[in-house]
Design a protein around this motif. Structure first.
Motif, short mmCIF file in Angstrom:
data_model
loop_
_atom_site.label_atom_id
_atom_site.label_comp_id
_atom_site.label_asym_id
_atom_site.label_seq_id
_atom_site.Cartn_x
_atom_site.Cartn_y
_atom_site.Cartn_z
N CYS A 169 7.50 10.39 -49.61
CA CYS A 169 6.26 10.20 -48.86
C CYS A 169 5.13 10.64 -49.78
O CYS A 169 5.00 11.83 -50.05
CB CYS A 169 6.27 11.04 -47.59
SG CYS A 169 7.53 10.51 -46.42
N ILE A 170 4.37 9.68 -50.26
CA ILE A 170 3.37 10.02 -51.26
C ILE A 170 1.95 9.78 -50.75
O ILE A 170 1.74 9.01 -49.80
CB ILE A 170 3.60 9.24 -52.58
CG1 ILE A 170 3.10 7.80 -52.50
CG2 ILE A 170 5.07 9.24 -52.98
CD1 ILE A 170 3.15 7.08 -53.86
N SER A 171 1.03 10.50 -51.35
CA SER A 171 -0.41 10.30 -51.10
C SER A 171 -1.10 10.30 -52.44
O SER A 171 -0.67 11.00 -53.37
CB SER A 171 -0.98 11.46 -50.26
OG SER A 171 -0.41 11.50 -48.99
N ASN A 187 7.03 -1.36 -39.68
CA ASN A 187 6.63 0.04 -39.55
C ASN A 187 7.67 1.04 -40.04
O ASN A 187 7.34 2.07 -40.58
CB ASN A 187 6.40 0.33 -38.06
CG ASN A 187 4.93 0.34 -37.73
OD1 ASN A 187 4.11 0.52 -38.61
ND2 ASN A 187 4.63 0.13 -36.47
N ASP A 188 8.93 0.73 -39.79
CA ASP A 188 9.97 1.75 -39.98
C ASP A 188 10.77 1.53 -41.27
O ASP A 188 11.91 1.97 -41.36
CB ASP A 188 10.90 1.78 -38.77
CG ASP A 188 11.62 0.47 -38.56
OD1 ASP A 188 11.27 -0.53 -39.25
OD2 ASP A 188 12.52 0.43 -37.71
N ARG A 189 10.17 0.92 -42.25
CA ARG A 189 10.84 0.67 -43.51
C ARG A 189 9.98 1.17 -44.66
O ARG A 189 8.78 1.29 -44.50
CB ARG A 189 11.10 -0.85 -43.66
CG ARG A 189 11.95 -1.41 -42.57
CD ARG A 189 13.38 -0.98 -42.61
NE ARG A 189 14.15 -1.82 -43.49
CZ ARG A 189 14.77 -2.96 -43.15
NH1 ARG A 189 14.72 -3.38 -41.90
NH2 ARG A 189 15.46 -3.64 -44.03
N ARG A 241 4.70 1.22 -45.31
CA ARG A 241 3.73 2.05 -44.60
C ARG A 241 2.50 2.39 -45.45
O ARG A 241 1.97 3.51 -45.35
CB ARG A 241 4.40 3.33 -44.10
CG ARG A 241 5.66 3.07 -43.26
CD ARG A 241 5.98 4.21 -42.35
NE ARG A 241 4.96 4.31 -41.33
CZ ARG A 241 4.47 5.45 -40.87
NH1 ARG A 241 4.92 6.59 -41.31
NH2 ARG A 241 3.53 5.45 -39.96
N ARG A 286 -1.05 2.90 -46.00
CA ARG A 286 -2.13 3.11 -45.03
C ARG A 286 -3.11 4.14 -45.59
O ARG A 286 -2.81 4.82 -46.56
CB ARG A 286 -1.55 3.57 -43.69
CG ARG A 286 -0.74 4.86 -43.77
CD ARG A 286 0.38 4.85 -42.73
NE ARG A 286 0.99 6.15 -42.53
CZ ARG A 286 1.89 6.71 -43.37
NH1 ARG A 286 2.26 6.13 -44.48
NH2 ARG A 286 2.40 7.90 -43.08
N ASP A 335 -5.25 7.52 -45.93
CA ASP A 335 -4.87 8.92 -45.77
C ASP A 335 -6.13 9.73 -45.49
O ASP A 335 -7.09 9.66 -46.26
CB ASP A 335 -4.19 9.41 -47.06
CG ASP A 335 -3.81 10.86 -46.98
OD1 ASP A 335 -3.58 11.37 -45.87
OD2 ASP A 335 -3.73 11.52 -48.04
N PRO A 336 -6.16 10.50 -44.42
CA PRO A 336 -7.36 11.28 -44.11
C PRO A 336 -7.72 12.32 -45.18
O PRO A 336 -8.87 12.74 -45.26
CB PRO A 336 -7.02 11.97 -42.78
CG PRO A 336 -5.91 11.18 -42.19
CD PRO A 336 -5.14 10.61 -43.36
N VAL A 337 -6.76 12.72 -46.00
CA VAL A 337 -7.05 13.77 -46.98
C VAL A 337 -7.29 13.17 -48.37
O VAL A 337 -8.32 13.43 -48.98
CB VAL A 337 -5.93 14.82 -47.02
CG1 VAL A 337 -6.12 15.79 -48.18
CG2 VAL A 337 -5.89 15.59 -45.69
N LYS A 345 -1.72 6.78 -48.24
CA LYS A 345 -0.36 7.32 -48.18
C LYS A 345 0.59 6.14 -48.02
O LYS A 345 0.22 5.08 -47.50
CB LYS A 345 -0.18 8.38 -47.09
CG LYS A 345 -0.77 8.09 -45.73
CD LYS A 345 -0.67 9.32 -44.81
CE LYS A 345 -1.36 9.09 -43.47
NZ LYS A 345 -1.31 10.25 -42.56
N MET A 346 1.83 6.35 -48.47
CA MET A 346 2.84 5.29 -48.39
C MET A 346 4.21 5.92 -48.57
O MET A 346 4.32 7.09 -48.95
CB MET A 346 2.59 4.22 -49.45
CG MET A 346 2.68 4.68 -50.87
SD MET A 346 2.07 3.45 -52.08
CE MET A 346 0.29 3.64 -51.92
#
Lengths: 360, 360, 360, 360
Positions: free
Chosen positions: D254-256, D300-302, D321, D323, D325-327, D331-332
């Motif tokens: 899970c990266i940002s 969504n779930d992949r 995913r 999308r 990222d608020p920070v 993120k993906m």
């Protein structure tokens, strides 16, 4: 080269239906043209109707097939129809298809017990398909159904067939199964909490299926080829205990058996018999038939589902730990791929045999 | 109130040793004072020597105990010594302890086969401990050893004992086990890749242990109380097939059995017999004895390890799916907690029985 | 000693309802008398209506309670009602209960966003419950609702509260969660095939819940105590990525955060702050309050769900691997028990605080 | 058609070595002739030296190769040597091979940090291999080493490369990994008890490797092509949190990330950039290069490891995913096959590129 036969799949969006589609992609004998599903899906492109849950990608050729309702009209050009229908729906639909003259190979349990319907594990009893030819000679219309066995029965009977051929009848047989979750489909299938750090020592109806299906598959075609005579409970006693375990694919069975004839063969004779068995489907040149029907593994700790389930693309069965049993004669561990030789794959191989025998 | 007996633990940093320590925390009968481990750990505080891997926290009382070497000198004030030593080391160490006059309850397999050593499942055959009293009367020195059974044997024999008492001898018995990974310790224990999406149908030495330990535990104390006479292979045939599965704690066993006497009892009689069985340890008022020795579950899909392994704090055994067996007389599913009634917990309960019988 | 308060449970047959019942067995403050479920269950004894799926046995006291429908009439003697209702049903039912003057503590999400409803993690922001007292002074009727937070929010905010109190506001916060399957209930819950040898990197609605609930829980009660003012997106940026993993209980979260004030504290200051935090519920003497609110673990490889989720009976939160973060200020791993402090347990502790504050 | 290049494998009995052998079976460019392992295995046939633990069967061609010791003499006819040696042994052995003029592609970490050694993810930075050509022009002898990156680094940098090429530098990057157990080898590998109903939030050295390897792989070749200049901590901030989970193969991350340039691109621009990226290895016509380098999944779930790890035979990387990222900016979720593109497969593809560039 001949044109490929036209194939259809009933229950195409379900777990078994999806496997049929995968196995029919680029198949040399069959061309999949018709997909049937519930009225909710009918009219949609397959890619829009299905929640694809296989590790292999959805084959491109299937993406744009428009889903039909499960009525014989839509399937009338099909030479063969594979049914992955749920038992709740399969009964009347498959009946209507047969009455319309279609050839159906079904994974549903509804007609397995019918005496005039062959119940076939393709690496074990393809000779039961000879009923179909017989019936045609009677002048009856050509629709028929062939039932695929229950998944855990398939693995169990695979090593029994060559043993019975060589050493005579088995009079007692026990199996304790450790069954994969893929066998239960996926809507919703087995809840995660049931198989995480857990075993469920019960699968509804499964023990009964194993116990009687074995007697039919090991049974004999009557001389007029009109029915199968299952073995009686005098002839063979079968006892099954079934468990659901945290395995994705591959049913493991710890089996024991006793032969009727004395003296029983030796462990080496049993292993040799299994190793040298060549199933008829392979002799017939069927595309999916396993080169090695039964893999006899010599390492102590094999077969294991993760390591051995894909032998011969899942059409072969693995047997390990063949040894003497203090209670019956022999015990051994059998592993079979439940969604291949135990379900959709068996259906494909049955159809290949039907084709080789010119029954479709 | 009496002072508590002084207890020691051998192999204190290992998986079984850690469980002994947990079970002895706040024990009403025993005060744990001495911890023995390898020379690598000796001299260190326990908290610095151990890699604690239990779900319960390391009890505070044990943190600062300075670890001793595994020599009897360090344990001489102990009324009872629990051994969680690995079989590679247990032989000579336990022998030296017994020769030094110490009472040892051992989880190691080294002396289980010795005829003069009781092999005890505390909810099954505590009467075999009477050998110890007998020996004392001979004037021999008071050191002795009691062996805890193998974990999968413990679960298997639990329901057999009341059945044999009520319905007479069992002449054939089969078990297929689905065993938890905690039974293999944790250095390194079972590799993750072996139990992820997998089954290993083999546990080294386990089937043999189950097959012969059962004959000793169900065997009889000789009239002079000097040895145990195991059942012969004429008297009982036992066959085991063992599997390692992805379960943390709790061994599931699918068993079948046939009684010698005809007619066999009914399913209801079997269930009633199991339900009403009260083990001697409970009658003796032992602290850890299960209130209900055998829980007979009526739901089809039970017992399950995650849901049922902790009944009576793991000292009770659960039995489900009692039904007729087409090959033998009955089949059923037995679940026992392998690290409690199958290992360290059994050791503690044996010591409680020894105390109740004034043998320590 | 005072009489215990009368309690009821809504949604009593569901996953959360079952946990409420377990936690209320032998509770010193509450006596569970009324169980509400769907009309399908109403009128049956609880033991006949429920499929009990907990590792602890169904408490005897609850077995014979006759299940009521979820209408306030049946609950009118209750001092407190715990709601484990599914969000599909909770809205109108809980509203009717509040209007009937009942005090409801709900695990459902329906009223969490309402400004006049406190959203409470009992070890974090019990001061938000002061809204209730305020409202009573207004002369309004005494019915009210308190919402329990989402399970993964609870673990996240636990360490934030003491940090903010000591070091000032957090301006950026990220969490990547590895969430247990028990959070999804069990009818049917997460399919086994989704968590066997797999990760699902998505939980519907979860990321959004974490991101906004955090702003409300860390927000402030208005001076008139009539509403909660959530933090604005200027004040704090929160980003969540949620995954479902093969864990039964216990949510692990890898979090990073940056404080607004410079210089940021040191790693040691952060750990000391967490270690020394004592939640108000403990100071108030609440029965279920954790003795140690936040366990700061020093071993590199902790916290782990199987080993650490039950600290302080699941009411404590574990934090490990506190270290500097190259992107924000600090990163750390947080583990919380999702069905205890993240759901039913939080509800019980909220009720204990309400009682201690004389709000029920 | 040219003759195939001769290949050797160091550490042939280990987990990585076994994967090299599988990938070299029937390879169009390479013919595997030499297998090196410890002196304990040397002199034995490979089939007798190895404990084969792969789901694919041991290729027949390798069974009877006699294992050599890991000395360059035995490998002198090799055009390319793949090293699956453990880091404890790789240092001096690989050095001796290079000094003997051999071309080594190594999975060990020992030389990754050396400035004159390219650290290559073949679908990301094959241009770093140009160092090798440069060096040859200097007249130095032709031995060289290329290092394969750490498995979790490979997945992380795959989507970064096209993003940086298109949208400019990334100034902050975070990743939380959920890593498969196959990455830890199998002797003994990860203990089962650590990943059953559990997460281990720590992998020794892994976070550090991800954080600095990223700066080298995204770094630039100096103008004289003699060294790689890694990005400085001013240029990019990287933060990793690593977890071990119950997955056999496939690392989920899970990266940002935040770009340096403003305004940042849109989500659609990011997805388009990833979808249209074609790696150089594919353009060069390399046999194993993925047709689709990065699969951008819209569900969504992949991606999920069990369903998506084998895309492009494990040489492709899946991203889902995507999308805001608020920070940071985006993120993906990134999924890569850790033993293919993250280890042995990367080595094979690197060798194919070397061949295409005529560097071997």
């Amino acid at each position: 080269m001949c044109a490929r036969k036209i194939a259809g799949v009933l229950g195409a969006t379900g777990a078994v239906g999806q496997r049929f589609i995968l196995l029919l992609a680029d198949h040399p004998d069959f061309e999949l043209k018709v997909l049937g599903a519930s009225s909710r899906s009918a009219g949609k492109k397959y890619i829009d109707a299905v929640v694809w849950k296989q590790t292999d990608l959805l084959p491109e050729f299937a993406e744009n097939i428009v889903v039909s309702e499960c009525k014989s009209d839509a399937f009338k050009e099909c030479d063969i129809v594979f049914s992955g229908l749920d038992a709740d729906y399969a009964g009347p639909i498959e009946k209507e298809f047969v009455e319309a003259g279609l050839a159906v190979v079904s994974n549903a349990k509804n007609y397995r017990r019918a005496q005039e319907v062959p119940l076939v594990v393709p690496i074990v009893n393809p000779e039961h398909l000879d009923m179909i030819e017989a019936r045609k000679a009677d002048g009856k219309k050509s629709g028929f159904i062939v039932c695929i066995s229950n998944c855990s029965t398939a693995g169990l009977v695979a090593p029994l067939k060559p043993l019975v051929e060589k050493f005579g009848p088995i009079d007692a047989l026990t199996t304790t199964t450790l069954q994969a979750i893929s066998g239960a489909g996926f809507s919703p299938g087995i809840p995660g909490i049931d198989v995480l750090d857990n075993i469920v020592p019960y699968i509804g109806g499964e023990e009964d299926k194993i116990e009687w299906e074995t007697t039919k598959i090991l049974g004999h075609l009557s001389s007029d080829k009109k029915e199968i005579r299952a073995l009686s409970s005098e002839e063979i006693k079968v006892s099954a205990q079934c468990n659901r375990v945290a395995v994705s694919d591959g049913h493991t069975e710890c089996i024991s058996l006793r032969f009727k004839n004395r003296p029983a063969p030796s462990v080496e004779q049993v292993k040799d018999c299994l190793k040298t068995y060549v199933c008829d489907a392979y002799k017939l040149g069927c595309h999916s038939a396993p080169k090695q029907t039964i893999h006899v593994l010599e390492q102590n700790d094999r077969p294991q589902p993760r390591l051995d389930r894909n032998r011969d693309a899942g059409f072969g069965v693995s047997v390990g730990r063949v040894r003497e049993d203090p209670v019956l004669d022999f015990k051994m561990v059998v592993l079979s791929h439940n969604t291949v030789i135990g379900a959709a794959g068996a259906g494909i191989l049955i159809a290949e045999i039907l084709l080789a025998k010119k029954l479709i």
